[in-house]
Write a protein that holds these residues in place. Sequence first.
Motif, short mmCIF file in Angstrom:
data_model
loop_
_atom_site.label_atom_id
_atom_site.label_comp_id
_atom_site.label_asym_id
_atom_site.label_seq_id
_atom_site.Cartn_x
_atom_site.Cartn_y
_atom_site.Cartn_z
N ASN A 270 0.80 -1.23 0.00
CA ASN A 270 0.00 0.00 0.00
C ASN A 270 0.82 1.27 0.00
O ASN A 270 0.31 2.33 0.34
N SER B 297 2.26 -3.46 -7.39
CA SER B 297 2.40 -3.30 -5.95
C SER B 297 2.28 -1.81 -5.61
O SER B 297 2.16 -0.97 -6.49
N LEU C 117 -2.75 1.05 -4.71
CA LEU C 117 -3.46 0.95 -5.98
C LEU C 117 -4.96 0.90 -5.74
O LEU C 117 -5.43 0.18 -4.87
N ALA D 133 -1.36 -7.90 -5.19
CA ALA D 133 -1.26 -8.02 -3.74
C ALA D 133 -1.61 -6.70 -3.10
O ALA D 133 -1.07 -5.67 -3.48
N PHE D 134 -2.47 -6.73 -2.11
CA PHE D 134 -2.81 -5.53 -1.35
C PHE D 134 -3.24 -4.39 -2.26
O PHE D 134 -2.74 -3.27 -2.18
N ALA D 135 -4.17 -4.67 -3.17
CA ALA D 135 -4.55 -3.63 -4.13
C ALA D 135 -6.05 -3.63 -4.38
O ALA D 135 -6.74 -4.61 -4.12
N GLY D 136 -6.53 -2.53 -4.90
CA GLY D 136 -7.94 -2.43 -5.30
C GLY D 136 -8.84 -2.00 -4.17
O GLY D 136 -8.48 -1.99 -3.00
N ASP D 137 -10.06 -1.59 -4.56
CA ASP D 137 -11.03 -1.15 -3.56
C ASP D 137 -12.29 -2.00 -3.54
O ASP D 137 -12.86 -2.26 -2.49
#
Lengths: 579, 253
Positions: free
Chosen positions: A407, A437, A440, A461-465
């Motif tokens: 993030n 990464s 995002l 990984a660790f992305a999007g809403d």
Amino acid sequence: MNYFPDEVIEHIFDFIASHKDRNSISLVSKSWHKIERCSRKRVFIGNCYAINPERLIERFPSLRSLTLKGKPHFADFNLVPHEWGGFVHPWIVALAKARVGLEELRLKRMVVSDESLELLSRSFASFKSLVLVSCEGFTTDGLASVAANCRHLCELDLQENEIEDHRGQWLNCFPESSTALTSLNFSCLKGETNLAALERLVARSPNLESLKVNRAVPLDALTRLLSCAPQLVDLGVGSYENEPDQESFVKLMDAIKKCTSLRSLSGFSEVAPLCLTAFYPICQNLTSLNLSYAAEIQGNHLIRFIQFCKRLQRLWILDSIGDKGLEVVASTCKELQELRVFPSDLHDEEDNDTAVTEIGLVAISAGCPKLHSILYFCKQMTNAALITVAKNCPNFIRFRLCILEPNKPDHTTSQSLDEGFGAIVQACKGLRRLSVSGLLTDKVFLYIGMYAEQLEMLSIAFAGDTDKGMLYVLNGCKKMRKLEIRDSPFGNAALLADVDKYRTMRSLWMSSCEVTLGGCKRLARNAPWLNVEIINENENNDLMMERNEEDEREKVDRLYLYRTVVGARKDAPPCVTIL
Amino acid sequence: MSGFRDVCSSSGSVNVMIGVSPAEEGDGNAAAAISSEDSSSPDETVAGTELDLALGLSVGRNHSKVRSFSSSLASSSSSSSLTRESGTKRSADSSAAASKGNVAVGWPPLRTYRINSLVNQSKSSPAEDDIQKDTTKNGVKNNDASFVKSPMLVKVTMDGVIIGRKIDLNALDSYEALAKTLEQMFFHTPVTARCKETRRGSELLDGSSEYIITYQDKDGDWMLVGDVPWLMFLGSVKRLRIMRRSGETGVGK
């Protein structure tokens, strides 16, 4: 074409090597299908559970070379339990039973046992080549059987496997008559090596081109090996933390000077700077260099070495080379095609100056016009840098950026990196593999869906809403084959929107996302041609099963689904539930 | 098993190191390195926040997310159970899931093989933790007196000091020598040279200084320096840290 006899058509097909092309040929007509399948020698199976050995053999009776992949990619990062599966044994049993004339076996992320290796070594008289990458489950005893029984063995290539080392004499098991070796790689073995046996083996293998030894081969032994194999093209050295004394150094350098065919260098787990220096004589010939295990070498030594490597096409290095070092690479290595920069210090105690940043990446993109593949670990990135990189290098086929902190936004603007990655996918029309990464939002996936037309593999990984993010990708990327997602807020809506999409994909991995048991069950019901696997590797597993066996709202920890023509596999362990 | 985002918001920690447990970084410079949004200068962040964070969570507990092939995951005593630890392939069973740490499993995405090669820079025999075989490091062999000693460099960090140093343990022969060397390196800087506290260094060992010397051993645990015989210490030390006494909680025995 129908007026040609089959043999002629078959001869023409011989020139067609790529799997994709051969698969296409087989779809043209019934007769072509038959000719193709009967003459096919090499088969690639990306997921060993998509088909079973019996059907494979039935279709391709002339099989000579088989490539199999087992565990999903994220198994590399401990996200898949040991006992998940991917056993090669049934394949070897079936191939042996059918008396297939197997000559080559290449396995990745599979479980191999000594028993399998023994059976392999006894069942295929013409067996020539064994390549094992990231496999486990066997010991040096298995290697001993292969060495002893495969009379025509040319290639034994062990890359990053977990091998239990019994410190036996497996190298001694190569018979004296064995002189056909072209490639020997045992760099991943952890134990001691019988140096005398190794030297004798190398001495009687005039065709040996690739030799990668393990840590336990000391400098003087290396010198002797090089002296009897100056024809080497590809060398992996062991571990040399001590500076050699003057005499040893000179001997080593002399031996290296004679290796005029040497093009590729690797190994170097722990290497004193002076040992590296011994390779200066052949630097300018190198096309491939892997110093990514040499954690103790400081940046300036690396730079000094690389300055001479003008012909490098492939470079794997640690981030201790720094931005300055990458600038040197950019100005020296004009032939560079593939670059991988790995983190050298996961504990982050070093001054930040020594790591690489967006500056290094931009420098490389500006200086290396032939660059098409990159894997870059760094602590920070900016949109501006990515946009520049995209402009400089529209030829990327593989672009993998890993910002170590999840993030993390653009460190100059604090914004997300959507625009930066957007620029990459827009400019690089041939992009086939992408890892994203940093911070995002769904927007980056909108861009990916819109522009990444050739994208086959995407790692998130660790992305999007929201679910929209995943939907953009599923709807937009027509050529998607492997999608792997972790720790991102995608759920059932995205998973279930277009079930038929999974027919065109090899597999989907989702871990620590928002999909629920109910959603997975529904998917499994609607798509019987999929294996939908839920992995729950947890001490609480039993509790969970009791408590909410039927609680469909329970979030699924790890989901792995893949298309298959042979239904649910029978070898799944207790922690895996196939819906 | 919440995703990493939940971890971030619930921990309230100043910096959450990914791929690292706070045990490894006790001084401020690491915090400054990670939190790039943090605009305060390194000197300010040094003040003490990270110390508390690190010490509360770390010292003495099993934090090492990556183990060498042979060692096992001991159960953790850490109070913070933010996410699971990733173990090696061998120990990727429930123990990995159950043990505590500040690390997202499988992040950063590096193969175990590669992580081990970074962590395991021990000069001992690759597959064994056998202390009998390996009471010395890097060049000094028990049975070969003619073998030249090459430098055994370990990193030394001190709380409140941004720049770490390296010292050659093979050039020393006792804890006294170690303490004296550290004293010279860290306490006799131009700034402190004026205050003639030349006796301070030796106090590092006897407990009267404000600081203590700790070291991280092969298993990843932080221990107080001075408890084991010197040679044994040499065989297991990976790095050193000079800690402020006030923060000392739970240093391993």
